[in-house]
Scaffold this motif. Sequence first.
Motif, mmCIF file in Angstrom:
data_model
loop_
_atom_site.group_PDB
_atom_site.id
_atom_site.type_symbol
_atom_site.label_atom_id
_atom_site.label_comp_id
_atom_site.label_asym_id
_atom_site.label_seq_id
_atom_site.Cartn_x
_atom_site.Cartn_y
_atom_site.Cartn_z
ATOM 1 N N UNK A 168 3.647 7.150 -7.578
ATOM 2 C CA UNK A 168 2.215 7.270 -7.341
ATOM 3 C C UNK A 168 1.461 6.791 -8.581
ATOM 4 N N UNK A 169 0.578 5.778 -8.437
ATOM 5 C CA UNK A 169 -0.067 5.199 -9.617
ATOM 6 C C UNK A 169 -1.050 6.148 -10.298
ATOM 7 N N UNK A 170 -1.496 7.157 -9.603
ATOM 8 C CA UNK A 170 -2.482 8.071 -10.189
ATOM 9 C C UNK A 170 -1.817 9.200 -10.970
ATOM 10 N N UNK A 227 5.868 12.796 1.781
ATOM 11 C CA UNK A 227 6.099 11.558 1.040
ATOM 12 C C UNK A 227 6.835 11.740 -0.294
ATOM 13 N N UNK A 255 -2.056 13.891 -1.188
ATOM 14 C CA UNK A 255 -2.943 15.038 -1.005
ATOM 15 C C UNK A 255 -2.045 16.246 -0.744
ATOM 16 N N UNK A 312 0.826 -1.209 0.000
ATOM 17 C CA UNK A 312 0.000 0.000 0.000
ATOM 18 C C UNK A 312 0.865 1.265 0.000
ATOM 19 N N UNK A 313 0.522 2.209 -0.864
ATOM 20 C CA UNK A 313 1.217 3.496 -0.954
ATOM 21 C C UNK A 313 0.354 4.594 -0.341
ATOM 22 N N UNK A 314 0.984 5.679 0.092
ATOM 23 C CA UNK A 314 0.180 6.828 0.527
ATOM 24 C C UNK A 314 -0.489 7.475 -0.682
ATOM 25 N N UNK A 315 -1.784 7.708 -0.591
ATOM 26 C CA UNK A 315 -2.473 8.467 -1.624
ATOM 27 C C UNK A 315 -2.153 9.938 -1.416
ATOM 28 N N UNK A 351 -6.837 -1.717 -1.265
ATOM 29 C CA UNK A 351 -6.600 -0.902 -2.455
ATOM 30 C C UNK A 351 -5.164 -0.385 -2.463
ATOM 31 N N UNK A 352 -4.714 0.111 -3.602
ATOM 32 C CA UNK A 352 -3.306 0.442 -3.780
ATOM 33 C C UNK A 352 -2.821 1.659 -3.026
ATOM 34 N N UNK A 353 -3.691 2.615 -2.746
ATOM 35 C CA UNK A 353 -3.243 3.813 -2.044
ATOM 36 C C UNK A 353 -4.140 4.092 -0.844
ATOM 37 N N UNK A 354 -3.509 4.646 0.195
ATOM 38 C CA UNK A 354 -4.219 4.937 1.440
ATOM 39 C C UNK A 354 -4.739 6.369 1.419
ATOM 40 N N UNK A 355 -5.984 6.583 1.879
ATOM 41 C CA UNK A 355 -6.484 7.955 2.001
ATOM 42 C C UNK A 355 -5.665 8.730 3.021
ATOM 43 N N UNK A 356 -5.740 10.066 2.957
ATOM 44 C CA UNK A 356 -4.815 10.892 3.745
ATOM 45 C C UNK A 356 -4.757 10.509 5.219
ATOM 46 N N UNK A 394 1.138 2.641 4.880
ATOM 47 C CA UNK A 394 2.265 2.211 4.045
ATOM 48 C C UNK A 394 3.377 1.542 4.849
ATOM 49 N N UNK A 431 -2.761 7.515 5.581
ATOM 50 C CA UNK A 431 -1.509 7.455 4.835
ATOM 51 C C UNK A 431 -0.279 7.483 5.736
#
Lengths: 143, 388
Positions: free
Chosen positions: A127-129, A22, A15, A10-13, B127-132, B139, B135
């Motif tokens: 970041x995948x997005x 990050x 913001x 899991x990566x940090x999304x 899911x691949x990314x964590x919400x803030x 990870x 976060x």
Amino acid sequence: MSRYLGDDFILPGLTPNNTPFFTAGSIQIQFCDDCGHAQHPPDDLCYACQGRNLSFRTCPGTGRVESCARVHHPLHPALRERVPYVIAIVSVDGAPGVNVQGNVVHCDTSSVRIGQKVRAVYEEAVDPHSGTKLLIPQWEPAD
Amino acid sequence: MHGRAVVVGVGESAYYKHGGSPDTEFQLACTAIRNAAEDAGLELRQLDGLISYMDNRNSPLRLADALGFEELRWSSTPWAGGGNNSSATMHLADAAVSGGHANYVVAFRALAQGQFQRLGSGAGLMAGTAPEGLSWGLPYGLMSPAQECALQTNRWMHDHGVSQEALASVSLACYANAQRNPRAVRYGRPLTREDYHASRWIVEPFHLFDCCMENDGAAALIITTPERAKDLPGKAVPIVATAQGKGPEIGLTTFQQRWFPGMYYENVGRILWERAGVKPADIDVLQMYENFTGPVVMALCEMGFCEPADVEAFVGDGRLEGPDAALPFNTSGGNIAEAYIHGLEMVVEAVRQVRGESTCQAKNVELSLAVGGPGYAPGSAVLFGPAI
């Protein structure tokens, strides 16, 4: 460096509030430009004076293990091959009162101790997005 | 003391291992509420308030319709967190009936983890990314309450020189008491100190038996005024004080230095003792939500039951086990050994102690305390007084 818990973990999304931490490749902590308060996680106003003049400052990248725990039960399928791993709370030099979360890497999991000095190292990911390059802070023994 | 609201009925479904319920979560909720109404001597149509907490999936509108309430005058849930709010249900119920907003209010909690995913399983985090908000930890594989509480507990044990035996004693007390309780999921499954130490690590310092179970089931309580209770057949158990809240600036995550390590129960204790006009030594029987054993010993200290230096002796040598314990504690077996209905089953047990109906009945109970889940804010507690 490759990631402690695997490159697919899991990566940090990203913001606006967490992008400096990050992506910078240094330890970025939010400070209030009005009163000097350091806070983490970053937020939309200062918790000490409610000021809105906030900025990220570069800290030296050293710290101290305030607590740590060895995880044995994998909560995510990707962790089955990674346990035991060490989670840690690290106080950040240069940011009074601030602790961050992380892993202590480049050492035996049973060697991590409360009070241990650590320094930041960075895991590379994308970041995948947005395609933005991530540099995720981690900590390795410094003493 | 307050005492303008009373518990007049308690009810439960059967308790199951997680995924073991033949009923849906909604059916479990309805069963517990029906049983509580029957215990109180009330018709379902007379009920007019609903309170739950956490990610409640059982809408008050659906419940009020399905159970045939004539009207719904109060529906509420406390903000934030999870099992930390188990006793806050009594806080809201007290406000609802003593303020005259509703007449017969139900507090309930239901869960069916076969139908829905397990709490804290991480199953929603694939899911691949964590919400803030997540976060900062996800990870790094910091993704469960057990891990969060382990980080708090390790530092606290380090600072105060507390050993693993203190945690073991809490778990062993829950298991010992559950052996008297046929409702308990772990009834007939006694635990020895050797079994405890031999059990696998989840996250150090928590062995498997330091952790609450995961279960299916439902529990409910009905609250009204002392005046209305006079017309009902059973004993009424007064809510003499409640507390819910948090201290200043604990941080959005629970690890900032001002309160680390901590369980956020200092202010809950202070508010409770002030409102009730009593002190910890006056408590006759205690139900304290064990998400994990470490938070229990920390919260015992924060609420003033003992000092960290004394906690091993306070919980050790069977001082929490059985009806004749120095401090009768988690007398139904609690979240660790009766069932994990997110702590509401422990509020039910606190009421049973006042009514003299526990399977591990303490003697001469006048003050019976139920404390919500430590380690998460806002914390909550409810103190029940002598039955009327």
